[in-house]
Design a protein around this motif. Structure first.
Motif, PDB file in Angstrom:
ATOM      1  N   SER A 126       0.881  -1.139  -0.093  1.00  0.00           N
ATOM      2  CA  SER A 126      -0.018   0.093  -0.116  1.00  0.00           C
ATOM      3  C   SER A 126       0.608   1.267   0.233  1.00  0.00           C
ATOM      4  O   SER A 126       0.371   2.178  -0.283  1.00  0.00           O
ATOM      5  CB  SER A 126      -0.694   0.459   0.979  1.00  0.00           C
ATOM      6  OG  SER A 126      -0.141   0.203   2.438  1.00  0.00           O
ATOM      7  N   GLU A 174     -13.630  -5.352   8.153  1.00  0.00           N
ATOM      8  CA  GLU A 174     -13.562  -4.961   7.128  1.00  0.00           C
ATOM      9  C   GLU A 174     -13.713  -3.333   7.298  1.00  0.00           C
ATOM     10  O   GLU A 174     -12.724  -2.766   6.816  1.00  0.00           O
ATOM     11  CB  GLU A 174     -15.193  -4.951   6.266  1.00  0.00           C
ATOM     12  CG  GLU A 174     -15.331  -4.550   4.287  1.00  0.00           C
ATOM     13  CD  GLU A 174     -16.411  -4.655   3.684  1.00  0.00           C
ATOM     14  OE1 GLU A 174     -16.932  -4.176   2.854  1.00  0.00           O
ATOM     15  OE2 GLU A 174     -17.297  -5.503   5.138  1.00  0.00           O
ATOM     16  N   LYS A 199     -11.509  -1.495   9.297  1.00  0.00           N
ATOM     17  CA  LYS A 199     -10.228  -1.394   9.454  1.00  0.00           C
ATOM     18  C   LYS A 199      -9.907  -0.854   7.884  1.00  0.00           C
ATOM     19  O   LYS A 199      -8.561  -0.172   7.598  1.00  0.00           O
ATOM     20  CB  LYS A 199      -9.936  -2.454  10.261  1.00  0.00           C
ATOM     21  CG  LYS A 199     -10.200  -2.574  11.360  1.00  0.00           C
ATOM     22  CD  LYS A 199      -9.374  -3.720  12.421  1.00  0.00           C
ATOM     23  CE  LYS A 199      -9.656  -3.184  14.530  1.00  0.00           C
ATOM     24  NZ  LYS A 199      -9.279  -3.969  14.668  1.00  0.00           N
ATOM     25  N   GLU A 200     -10.263  -2.604   7.385  1.00  0.00           N
ATOM     26  CA  GLU A 200      -9.559  -1.568   5.976  1.00  0.00           C
ATOM     27  C   GLU A 200      -9.871  -0.529   4.999  1.00  0.00           C
ATOM     28  O   GLU A 200      -9.029   0.183   4.429  1.00  0.00           O
ATOM     29  CB  GLU A 200      -9.911  -3.401   4.669  1.00  0.00           C
ATOM     30  CG  GLU A 200      -8.954  -3.062   3.872  1.00  0.00           C
ATOM     31  CD  GLU A 200      -7.400  -3.141   3.228  1.00  0.00           C
ATOM     32  OE1 GLU A 200      -6.938  -2.451   2.382  1.00  0.00           O
ATOM     33  OE2 GLU A 200      -6.841  -3.355   5.014  1.00  0.00           O
ATOM     34  N   ARG A 253      -8.296   2.638   6.968  1.00  0.00           N
ATOM     35  CA  ARG A 253      -6.558   2.861   6.359  1.00  0.00           C
ATOM     36  C   ARG A 253      -6.603   3.283   4.836  1.00  0.00           C
ATOM     37  O   ARG A 253      -6.051   4.350   4.431  1.00  0.00           O
ATOM     38  CB  ARG A 253      -5.839   1.329   6.317  1.00  0.00           C
ATOM     39  CG  ARG A 253      -4.887   1.728   6.678  1.00  0.00           C
ATOM     40  CD  ARG A 253      -4.216   0.221   5.809  1.00  0.00           C
ATOM     41  NE  ARG A 253      -4.542  -0.132   4.670  1.00  0.00           N
ATOM     42  CZ  ARG A 253      -4.169   0.194   3.488  1.00  0.00           C
ATOM     43  NH1 ARG A 253      -3.543   1.515   3.491  1.00  0.00           N
ATOM     44  NH2 ARG A 253      -4.730  -0.149   2.224  1.00  0.00           N
ATOM     45  N   GLU A 254      -7.422   3.211   3.370  1.00  0.00           N
ATOM     46  CA  GLU A 254      -7.558   2.799   2.586  1.00  0.00           C
ATOM     47  C   GLU A 254      -7.958   4.434   1.651  1.00  0.00           C
ATOM     48  O   GLU A 254      -7.497   5.184   1.526  1.00  0.00           O
ATOM     49  CB  GLU A 254      -8.312   2.151   1.528  1.00  0.00           C
ATOM     50  CG  GLU A 254      -8.316   2.601   0.168  1.00  0.00           C
ATOM     51  CD  GLU A 254      -9.158   1.561  -0.210  1.00  0.00           C
ATOM     52  OE1 GLU A 254      -9.413   1.579  -1.083  1.00  0.00           O
ATOM     53  OE2 GLU A 254      -9.805   0.482   0.250  1.00  0.00           O
TER      54      GLU A 254
END
Length: 863
Positions: free
Chosen positions: A462, A500, A502-503, A506-507
């Protein structure tokens, strides 16, 4: 339950749990929690204990028999101890060892990865740098007992825990809301401090209403838990008021509720542990000759002190014991510390602690307080002096005013929760304008940095995107940032699982809907466009803090870096802002992953400075200028220095009322008038007194200057006799459309310190007839005589030379190093742009003065 814990023990345990959480932040460990159901019932008794058969469970015909207890029950005095022994035995079978400094903390090493378990009665936290191993240990624990899996740590002992990058935010807002509701204070008016400024608590000896005493003790108990948990800012007020729990007056009850008003106003504050700072342990002590305080402690000393020095010395000794305990705890966990600095604001206490020689004034002090001398000799602590006004521990011993209280509250880590609902300057998408630039994660850290150049030998998920072209970044006036923000927000709101969420967080850099979404779209710019660039702190604070530390070699140095390789020199900074940002990364960051933290968002903000000026106007106009001008006006309007906040509220109300009336009756709007004796020149220009009492005849150089001017700019109907021998009435000042006053040397030379507003910036023609900017010193203003009388308005100016070419080029056109020439020049008043604060470096903000409706304040000489 027969098992009980003293208040002192609860304080120690809560303080200990917070300190044990701190290593997990510094290393960004994974934390997960669980709750053991009916924990005390698992305790295996070693002694023989009998109990009567409980009601409803008696065996018919054997009612006279008793039960032999095999395991502990709630209500036994030893139930807590028995549960811990059983727990300790089981943890030992899993390979864990409890700390000698705190029996509630267990640890073990699994292939160099440490796993820590923190137990508080029936609540447990499993943590470690390796998530898989921490979850494995938790699963083994849950096989033994019936547990409730709490997942990733979000709450512990009624303290809510939020993870933001490498920061841990701890608060008790949910519990606070219940306390305020229980006290009937959920809709109270907020207060600025826990107690009124300067208030002194007095004892009460009269009769006490039992209902008041019950309510008082209930509120005090709730406030004590908040104080021990996260709200250390109320420590002094709560401990002082708790001393009156038995004999209280109505005034004491009101002051307890006053603390609730303060908590209502600071509900959003939370305790922040920031792992990115990499700071070692530090301690502060203070005493007021009756109380000592350290690290969340505010209590009365048990020994009477005969002087301020003794009181401070005792507090210092108490503090050192707490520091040594933390030392031992962290050392057992493999986290050794450097000598811990303890800051004290009393030089005599420092001298006594650091000199083993016994003096007359200290030889009577109880020997246990000389423990501080031992820990100093063992190099475990070092005692430093701190000014009293800079000592955060002052908040624990005194009732401070709002300014100091707010300062120390921030210093100890209590911060206001962000309202933008986006990640701070440590997230992957942290640009406040949401431009789309993805940050790069520093290895072994959780902090993202907005570096446009990809580091060398760097492959991090990332963060391994190619180099970013800063010229191609979208600006916040384009639809892309807004569309991206709302699209990402919808994506965040549609997640169904914690993993999901948290992902996506972060994104996208968004962790919840912003409070600003509650405003109607017609009254606020769409997010993120309403979050403006911060020019006020960027130039004066953020960038100097970054660059000066780099140039001086005091910037944080990664363990994989070497300061001896920091061989850069001060570079030219006259290129465009984007080029400067690119050159900054090439010069300092050099694509080295361990220097990603060199690229701060204050540097990234420069990319948007120009485009934001195009979108909403000059930065100084919409941020610093507006704010400072409003502050100046309000300060001038306030005639009563006491109660400033109440007076400001009153001024705001009056302004709103006046604006409403003027909107309904526009005729009430006052039309500005010129001062007495002034001559209106039109276009906002005016001649202002003083004025000559008799005619002034031009000198030879002035006649030449006027003739040269008139030859290039013919004046119609000029009196020919006057032209041959000009004589004028000199004027001292000119009013400009910006409401500024341009002065002249004619009157300023009479002053001991002539004002520099006699210098002006004006438009002049070069040899090719083009208008260019020029600077000069006004000697006086005058009008010419025509056949119709006095007309026009002109300035007799002594011009400044062209700027020094080298300095001008080195400063990118900012520095005009000039010399005043004796040659004169005539300038029409209406060519004056504004008066120059300094003719070499122009005063910031003068170029936006014409945008200001109403202009500046009236000149004092016109009053």
């Amino acid at each position: 339950m027969a098992h009980s814990t003293s208040a002192a023990r609860r304080t120690q345990l809560l303080t200990g749990r917070r300190h044990r959480l701190r290593p997990t932040i510094l290393s960004n460990w994974y934390l997960t929690g669980l709750d053991v159901r009916n924990a005390y019932l698992y305790g295996e008794l070693e002694e023989e204990l009998y109990m009567e058969q409980p009601e409803g469970f008696k065996v018919s015909g054997q009612e006279h028999k008793v039960c032999l207890l095999i395991k502990a029950l709630y209500g036994l005095k030893q139930a807590g101890l028995v549960w811990w022994r059983t727990l300790d035995k089981f943890m030992e079978s899993l390979g864990f060892t409890h700390l000698k400094s705190d029996a509630g903390v267990f640890y073990k090493y699994d292939d160099r990865d440490i796993i820590i378990v923190i137990i508080y009665v029936d609540d447990a936290i499993f943590g470690g740098p390796n998530k898989v191993k921490a979850l494995k240990a938790k699963a083994e624990f849950m096989k033994k007992w019936d547990c409730c899996d709490l997942g990733e740590l979000t709450e512990f002992l009624r303290m809510s825990i939020e993870r933001h990058s490498c920061q841990l935010h701890i608060h008790q807002r949910t519990y606070l809301d219940k306390v305020l509701q229980r006290c009937g204070m959920q809709n109270c008016t907020p207060a600025k401090t826990p107690l009124p400024d300067g208030y002194i608590l007095l004892d009460y000896k009269g009769p006490v209403d039992p209902a008041h005493r019950s309510k008082y003790q209930m509120v005090i108990g709730s406030l004590l838990y908040l104080m021990l948990g996260t709200r250390l800012d109320i420590s002094f007020a709560v401990t002082k008021l708790a001393q009156h729990s038995a004999n209280l007056s109505d005034e004491h009850l009101q002051k307890v509720l006053y603390i609730c008003r303060y908590l209502k106003g600071t509900r959003e504050y939370q305790l922040v542990f920031d792992g990115a700072t990499q700071q070692d342990l530090a301690a502060y002590t203070d005493a007021d000759w009756a109380g000592g305080a350290f690290s969340w402690s505010s209590r009365t000393q048990k020994t009477v002190a005969h002087s301020v020095m003794e009181s401070e010395y005792m507090a210092l000794s108490d503090c050192s014991r707490q520091v040594v305990w933390i030392w031992q705890l962290l050392n057992e966990l493999g986290l050794p510390l450097k000598p811990t600095p303890i800051s004290v604001d009393n030089q005599s206490a420092i001298f006594t602690a650091t000199n083993s020689i016994m003096e007359r004034r200290s030889k009577h002090i109880d020997i246990r307080y000389h423990y501080i001398c031992e820990v100093i000799e063992r190099n475990e602590v070092e005692v430093l002096h701190i000014a009293g006004e800079e000592n955060p521990a002052d908040m624990f011993t005194k009732n401070l005013g709002h300014v100091k209280h707010h300062k120390f509250r921030e210093a100890v880590g209590l911060h206001f929760a962000a309202k933008t609902a986006r990640s701070g300057h440590k997230g992957a998408n942290s640009c406040r304008l949401y431009c789309g630039q993805q940050g790069r994660l520093k290895l072994n850290f959780t902090h993202y940095y907005p570096a446009c150049l990809k580091p060398l030998n760097y492959e991090v998920p990332s963060s391994s995107h190619p180099d970013i072209d800063l010229h191609a970044l979208p600006t916040s006036d384009a639809p892309s940032p807004t569309q991206r923000y709302y699209s990402n927000l919808r994506k965040l709101m549609s997640v169904s699982t914690l993993a999901e969420y948290k992902e996506v967080r972060r994104e996208t850099g968004i962790f919840k809907p912003s409070i600003f979404l509650g405003f109607p779209s017609t009254q606020i710019s769409l997010l993120p466009g309403c979050f403006l660039a911060d020019i006020m702190h960027l130039v004066s604070l953020n960038l100097p803090d970054l660059l000066l530390k780099l140039w001086r070699g005091t910037f944080e140095c990664d363990r994989n870096d070497d300061k001896s390789t920091w061989d850069w020199e001060l570079q030219e900074a006259h290129c465009l802002l984007v080029e400067f940002c690119e050159e900054y990364e090439v010069l300092y960051y050099r694509r080295l992953s361990y220097r990603l933290h060199f690229v701060r968002y204050s540097m990234h903000a420069l990319i948007h400075a120009a485009t934001e000026s195009y979108r909403i106007g000059p930065h100084i106009y919409f941020s610093q200028w507006t704010l400072e001008r409003l502050i100046g006006q309000l300060v001038g309007e306030l005639r009563q220095p006491s109660n400033p906040y109440r007076n400001l509220s009153e001024r705001a109300l009056r302004r709103a009322q006046a604006s409403a009336i003027k909107a309904m009756v526009p005729e009430l709007e006052r039309v500005p008038t010129l001062p007495r004796g002034a001559i209106d020149l039109g276009g906002g220009f005016s001649l202002r007194r003083a004025c000559d009492s008799r005619l002034y005849r031009f000198h030879t150089s002035e006649v030449q200057a006027f003739h040269e001017f008139e030859s290039k700019n013919p004046i119609r109907d000029l009196d020919s006799a006057w032209y041959e021998s000009p004589a004028v009435w000199r004027w001292a000042r000119v009013g400009l459309p910006t409401a500024q006053i341009a002065r002249s040397m004619w009157c300023e030379e009479k002053r001991q310190n002539p004002r520099i507003s006699r210098n002006i910036k004006y438009m002049n023609k070069d040899h090719a007839g083009r208008l260019i900017s020029a600077f000069g010193e006004v000697q006086y203003y005058f009008q010419v005589t025509t056949i119709h009388g006095f007309e026009g308005a002109y300035a007799m100016v002594k011009i400044y030379s062209d700027p020094d070419s080298d300095l001008y080029q080195e400063s990118s056109g900012a520095l005009w190093a000039c010399r005043r020439q004796e040659a004169c020049e005539v300038v029409p008043v209406k060519r004056i742009l504004y008066e120059g604060q300094v003719f070499i470096v122009e005063k910031m903000g003068l170029d936006v003065m014409p945008l200001l409706e109403g202009g500046a304040e009236p000149d004092e000489e016109d009053q």
